[in-house]
Each structure stands twice: as C-alpha cells, then as structure tokens.
Motif scaffolding. Structure first.
Motif, PDB file in Angstrom:
ATOM      1  N   LEU A  51      23.954  38.678  29.512  1.00 46.73           N
ATOM      2  CA  LEU A  51      24.062  38.444  31.012  1.00 46.73           C
ATOM      3  C   LEU A  51      24.204  38.522  31.696  1.00 46.73           C
ATOM      4  O   LEU A  51      24.321  38.939  32.603  1.00 46.73           O
ATOM      5  CB  LEU A  51      24.649  37.202  29.737  1.00 46.73           C
ATOM      6  N   ARG A  52      25.728  40.011  31.585  1.00 42.98           N
ATOM      7  CA  ARG A  52      26.029  40.683  32.350  1.00 42.98           C
ATOM      8  C   ARG A  52      26.368  40.081  33.378  1.00 42.98           C
ATOM      9  O   ARG A  52      26.235  40.308  34.476  1.00 42.98           O
ATOM     10  CB  ARG A  52      25.086  41.721  32.582  1.00 42.98           C
ATOM     11  N   ALA A  53      26.855  38.688  33.308  1.00 40.74           N
ATOM     12  CA  ALA A  53      27.254  38.236  33.797  1.00 40.74           C
ATOM     13  C   ALA A  53      28.922  38.605  34.970  1.00 40.74           C
ATOM     14  O   ALA A  53      29.856  39.006  33.478  1.00 40.74           O
ATOM     15  CB  ALA A  53      28.375  36.469  33.720  1.00 40.74           C
ATOM     16  N   VAL A  54      29.283  37.805  35.875  1.00 44.65           N
ATOM     17  CA  VAL A  54      30.005  39.213  36.507  1.00 44.65           C
ATOM     18  C   VAL A  54      30.933  36.624  37.420  1.00 44.65           C
ATOM     19  O   VAL A  54      30.321  36.262  37.388  1.00 44.65           O
ATOM     20  CB  VAL A  54      30.242  39.519  37.605  1.00 44.65           C
ATOM     21  N   PHE A  55      32.287  37.317  37.743  1.00 45.06           N
ATOM     22  CA  PHE A  55      32.685  35.871  38.207  1.00 45.06           C
ATOM     23  C   PHE A  55      32.325  35.772  39.513  1.00 45.06           C
ATOM     24  O   PHE A  55      31.947  37.559  39.877  1.00 45.06           O
ATOM     25  CB  PHE A  55      34.295  35.868  38.578  1.00 45.06           C
ATOM     26  N   PRO A  56      32.523  35.445  40.596  1.00 51.31           N
ATOM     27  CA  PRO A  56      31.901  35.688  42.340  1.00 51.31           C
ATOM     28  C   PRO A  56      32.925  36.071  43.227  1.00 51.31           C
ATOM     29  O   PRO A  56      31.834  36.992  43.538  1.00 51.31           O
ATOM     30  CB  PRO A  56      32.092  34.071  42.514  1.00 51.31           C
ATOM     31  N   GLY A  57      33.639  36.962  42.316  1.00 52.53           N
ATOM     32  CA  GLY A  57      34.625  37.969  43.116  1.00 52.53           C
ATOM     33  C   GLY A  57      34.412  39.254  42.210  1.00 52.53           C
ATOM     34  O   GLY A  57      34.878  40.646  42.792  1.00 52.53           O
ATOM     35  N   GLY A  58      33.700  38.886  41.373  1.00 56.69           N
ATOM     36  CA  GLY A  58      32.995  40.608  41.460  1.00 56.69           C
ATOM     37  C   GLY A  58      33.969  41.574  39.844  1.00 56.69           C
ATOM     38  O   GLY A  58      33.477  41.676  38.706  1.00 56.69           O
ATOM     39  N   GLU A  59      34.990  40.354  39.554  1.00 55.30           N
ATOM     40  CA  GLU A  59      35.426  40.294  37.973  1.00 55.30           C
ATOM     41  C   GLU A  59      34.340  39.843  36.946  1.00 55.30           C
ATOM     42  O   GLU A  59      33.665  39.040  36.792  1.00 55.30           O
ATOM     43  CB  GLU A  59      36.768  39.642  37.852  1.00 55.30           C
ATOM     44  N   LEU A 136      45.353  33.476  32.385  1.00 58.95           N
ATOM     45  CA  LEU A 136      45.477  33.812  33.807  1.00 58.95           C
ATOM     46  C   LEU A 136      44.959  34.948  33.361  1.00 58.95           C
ATOM     47  O   LEU A 136      45.883  35.177  32.523  1.00 58.95           O
ATOM     48  CB  LEU A 136      47.084  33.762  34.308  1.00 58.95           C
ATOM     49  N   ARG A 137      43.517  35.107  33.708  1.00 55.15           N
ATOM     50  CA  ARG A 137      43.476  36.795  34.304  1.00 55.15           C
ATOM     51  C   ARG A 137      43.316  37.764  35.083  1.00 55.15           C
ATOM     52  O   ARG A 137      42.858  37.338  36.241  1.00 55.15           O
ATOM     53  CB  ARG A 137      41.828  36.603  33.084  1.00 55.15           C
ATOM     54  N   LEU A 146      41.439  38.008  39.944  1.00 58.33           N
ATOM     55  CA  LEU A 146      42.554  36.988  39.165  1.00 58.33           C
ATOM     56  C   LEU A 146      41.188  36.390  39.168  1.00 58.33           C
ATOM     57  O   LEU A 146      40.450  35.256  39.726  1.00 58.33           O
ATOM     58  CB  LEU A 146      43.932  36.485  40.083  1.00 58.33           C
ATOM     59  N   VAL A 147      41.537  35.760  37.752  1.00 57.37           N
ATOM     60  CA  VAL A 147      40.670  34.271  36.781  1.00 57.37           C
ATOM     61  C   VAL A 147      41.158  33.521  36.343  1.00 57.37           C
ATOM     62  O   VAL A 147      42.322  33.464  35.347  1.00 57.37           O
ATOM     63  CB  VAL A 147      39.703  35.125  36.219  1.00 57.37           C
ATOM     64  N   LEU A 148      41.540  32.293  37.014  1.00 58.85           N
ATOM     65  CA  LEU A 148      42.454  31.069  36.193  1.00 58.85           C
ATOM     66  C   LEU A 148      41.591  30.310  35.717  1.00 58.85           C
ATOM     67  O   LEU A 148      41.105  29.453  36.231  1.00 58.85           O
ATOM     68  CB  LEU A 148      42.965  30.600  37.348  1.00 58.85           C
ATOM     69  N   ASN A 149      42.131  29.608  34.152  1.00 57.17           N
ATOM     70  CA  ASN A 149      41.366  29.270  33.969  1.00 57.17           C
ATOM     71  C   ASN A 149      39.776  28.605  33.990  1.00 57.17           C
ATOM     72  O   ASN A 149      39.079  27.813  33.895  1.00 57.17           O
ATOM     73  CB  ASN A 149      41.756  27.454  34.053  1.00 57.17           C
ATOM     74  N   ALA A 163      53.482  36.577  48.092  1.00 59.17           N
ATOM     75  CA  ALA A 163      53.219  36.116  46.454  1.00 59.17           C
ATOM     76  C   ALA A 163      52.424  37.066  46.208  1.00 59.17           C
ATOM     77  O   ALA A 163      52.416  37.194  44.820  1.00 59.17           O
ATOM     78  CB  ALA A 163      53.255  34.729  46.844  1.00 59.17           C
ATOM     79  N   LEU A 164      51.627  37.490  46.160  1.00 56.80           N
ATOM     80  CA  LEU A 164      50.253  37.997  45.850  1.00 56.80           C
ATOM     81  C   LEU A 164      50.747  39.280  45.649  1.00 56.80           C
ATOM     82  O   LEU A 164      50.647  40.068  44.328  1.00 56.80           O
ATOM     83  CB  LEU A 164      49.313  38.566  46.671  1.00 56.80           C
ATOM     84  N   GLY A 165      51.624  40.106  46.251  1.00 58.11           N
ATOM     85  CA  GLY A 165      52.434  41.700  46.166  1.00 58.11           C
ATOM     86  C   GLY A 165      53.765  41.247  44.613  1.00 58.11           C
ATOM     87  O   GLY A 165      53.306  42.051  43.991  1.00 58.11           O
ATOM     88  N   ALA A 166      54.313  40.109  44.723  1.00 56.76           N
ATOM     89  CA  ALA A 166      55.045  39.770  43.496  1.00 56.76           C
ATOM     90  C   ALA A 166      54.398  39.866  42.735  1.00 56.76           C
ATOM     91  O   ALA A 166      54.562  40.407  41.467  1.00 56.76           O
ATOM     92  CB  ALA A 166      55.978  38.499  43.852  1.00 56.76           C
ATOM     93  N   LEU A 167      53.095  39.038  42.381  1.00 55.00           N
ATOM     94  CA  LEU A 167      52.262  38.992  41.034  1.00 55.00           C
ATOM     95  C   LEU A 167      51.879  40.570  40.296  1.00 55.00           C
ATOM     96  O   LEU A 167      52.060  40.290  39.570  1.00 55.00           O
ATOM     97  CB  LEU A 167      50.954  37.942  41.720  1.00 55.00           C
TER      98      LEU A 167
END
Length: 385
Positions: A51-59, A136-137, A146-149, A163-167
């Motif tokens: 499949l070589r699948a990726v999420f829409p953001g490229g992850e 959370l990945r 990030l990939v959430l659920n 908030a992103l910087g803190a994460l």
C-alpha cells in the motif's frame, strides 16, 4: 480459511486478509483495481510494502512502525478516515481504511494464519474510529506532524503557535516532566514570574483542548509531562530498531540485524525537529540521533556487503551520502560495491566525488585505505583493457 476468502472475494469494497506478521494472505479484484497491484504481486508481501500509504500531511501510515500493526497486536480494530495509497504506476489514490479482527487465529481456528481483514473504502466511509492504545502519534524526524486517533492533524489551523511549541518541547522530554520555568523561558524568553505562568496555563489548557485525550498531559508540582503510555514518537521507535540491530549483530544474527537496521533507516525521514534548526533545546538531541542514523546505516551497509548484497548496500550508502556527503566510510563501501559489481567507471567517479568533497568541506585528503581501494579500481580497469 475458505470463509474468510469468501468474505474478501465477495466484498464490494477493496479487501484483503493479513497474517499476524502483516503479510497479505488474500487480495480481491477491487483491491487490484484501486491499487493497480495484482493478487500475485501482493500475496506474501507485507501489506505496508504493497500500500505504501501516508496520511494527508505526508506522515507515513505504513512502515516499520506501522500504526495498524500496533493496534492489531493489541486486538484493537484499526481505522483511518483519510489516507493516500501509492498505486503501482506511482500515482496516489485517496481512501479510507478499516479492519475486522479475526479472533482465535491460531492453528485450531477455522482461518489459521489470518488475524484481520482490511477494507479500503471511498473517503469518509470508515465509520467511527476505535480507541487506539496510543492515540497520539508524533513525527519528530523530518517534517513535524501529528496523527490523533488515526487522523492527520492539520497544524496550520492551530490558532496558538505557542501551544505547538509547548507540545514539541514536551515530546522532546520522552515522558519526563519539564519544569514550568524552563518551559516558559524556552517559549517566551525574558518573560518570568506571574505573567509567564499565566501564559503557560493558557497554552496548556489550549493544548489539552486541542488534543482532547484524557490524561495526555500530566501536571506535577513543578511542571508538565506527556503520558508516554498514550504517545508514540517516531524518534523513540527509530532508536529501538537501531538498538535491536546492534543486539542482533552482537549475537551473529545477521538477517535479524539487517531487518532491524533497515527499519531504523526507513523511519529516519530527516533530522530531529528539522524545522527548528537554530533552537538550542533540541540541538544536542538532533546531533545525537543523526549519529545514531549514520551508525545504523553504516552497520547495515557493512552487513549487506558481507552477505554479498552489493546492490542493496549501494542504496544504503547513497541514502547516507545524500544526508551528509563528507562521510568517507560510505564512499568507500560504495566504491567497493561498484568494484564487485564490475561498474568500474562509476567506482572511479565515486572516488573523485569523495576526494573533491573531502577537500571542499573538510580540507583533508582521502584516508590511505581509500587510496588503496582506488588503486584496486584502477588495476581492475587496466586489466580489462
């Protein structure tokens, strides 16, 4: 197994069955149509390699640290509402994906060797996502993601960049607490006391609301920490595979070492938090992980040469040199592989590249062993004339 094959063959959706090792057991015609991959080509291979699948953001969705494989190992159904699957012609098709667990898949089962069915749907046809063991990945190697659920998180929509910087800073602690003052200083240099604490409380509240996973961000008396049981981080998985490779190599288990090192190299999509190249908080760890990558890649290439898998070794060397061209050891292995393959012109050209890059970037000459290897290449060329 016939019942499972019937479910796959008669499904109106693209469907296939997989073994506990995530290898394709059966593959229907609709799966052939969507992916362009024939059943003959798919069966027996790892589903992620097909499949070589990726999420829409490229992850990466598929790969050595497959999210679906982690879920299935826990007996948890896996679903993704939207991802991109690589077709055999190189194009991508958008799908959603769901699974059905086959219980008791052992030898006494009616379908031994099959642990799950996988269905590929039109987008948004997967239904509700199940609860994942690690919801959370975090992708910190290469482009941050990030990939959430099972869903890609579009970071460009986050209203609070702090908030992103803190994460990111919490993720870098690998589950250890980071002190309030340290977090405040890294996010807002020069802001201390109550103003800094007030800002931090607002950011942590927004982060918890954005991610909406109970217990994900724990509070301590002096700071905050990510709950490691709820978070998967690619950098940690990368190191795990690299350590496994070293362990297998020490035992002389070369096939297992190759598999582990290959997984590590695949996960390393780029440098640690590469979008923050000048930030001190991640600079030391970035350099350390980069060296872990080069060590894993060098060990992998060396083992492949010992196994006389010269083409595979050249691929590893080229990948490493694309990241840092002045690594002389990879030039040497690449030259030696090209010599063994009889590609003498390429081997001589590789020496010249090595010599030039060492002079340009480090102001040094090639090592004596590199020069000796070059002489072997010249002698082989002269003998063939």
């Amino acid at each position: 197994m016939a019942g499972v094959r019937d479910m796959v063959d008669l499904s109106s959706d693209a469907a296939f069955a997989i073994s506990p090792q995530l290898r394709v057991v059966t593959w229907n015609r609709e799966a052939e149509r969507i992916t362009g991959v024939s059943a003959r080509s798919a069966i027996g291979r790892r589903c992620g390699d097909v499949l070589r699948a990726v999420f829409p953001g490229g992850e990466p969705l598929c790969g050595p640290a497959c999210h679906g494989g982690t879920c299935l190992s826990h007996g948890t159904p896996f679903a993704v509402r939207k991802c991109l699957v690589q077709r055999s012609d190189g194009s991508q098709v958008q799908i959603s994906l769901s699974t059905m667990i086959i219980p008791d898949y052992g030898a006494s089962s009616q379908c031994p060797g099959i642990c799950a069915l996988v269905f590929l749907h039109q987008p948004d046809g997967a239904g509700a996502n199940p609860a994942y063991p690690q919801p959370l990945r975090i992708y910190a190697l290469g482009r941050f993601g990030l990939v959430l659920n099972g869903r890609h998180v579009p970071l460009e929509r986050w209203a609070r960049r702090s908030a992103l910087g803190a994460l990111k800073r919490l993720a870098a602690q690998s589950g250890r607490a980071i002190h309030h003052e340290s977090l405040i200083e890294s996010l807002w240099p020069g802001v201390a006391g109550k103003p800094g604490r007030d800002r931090l409380k607002v950011v942590i509240h927004c982060l918890r609301k954005q991610l909406a996973v109970d217990g994900l961000i724990a509070s301590t008396d002096e700071g905050y920490a990510l709950c490691r049981n709820l978070v998967w981080i690619d950098a940690g998985e990368f190191e795990r595979f690299a350590r496994e490779g070293v362990h297998h190599l020490a035992k002389g288990s070369l096939d297992e070492a190759v598999a582990s090192f290959e997984n590590a190299v695949k996960i390393y999509r780029g440098d640690y938090f590469e979008e923050s190249p000048y930030d001190d908080w991640c600079a030391e760890e970035r350099g350390r992980l980069r060296e872990v990558f080069f060590d894993a890649a060098y060990r992998l290439a060396d083992i492949l040469v010992r196994m006389r898998r010269f083409d595979a070794a050249t691929d590893v060397c080229r990948l490493a040199l694309a990241r840092e061209s002045c690594r002389e050891g990879f030039h040497c292995i690449l030259m030696a592989c090209l010599l063994e393959l009889g590609r003498l012109d390429e081997a001589e050209l590789q020496f010249r590249r090595c010599r030039d890059v060492l002079a340009r970037d480090l102001a040094v000459e090639p090592l004596p062993e590199t020069l000796r290897l070059y002489q072997r290449i010249r002698m082989a060329r002269d003998a063939g004339r």
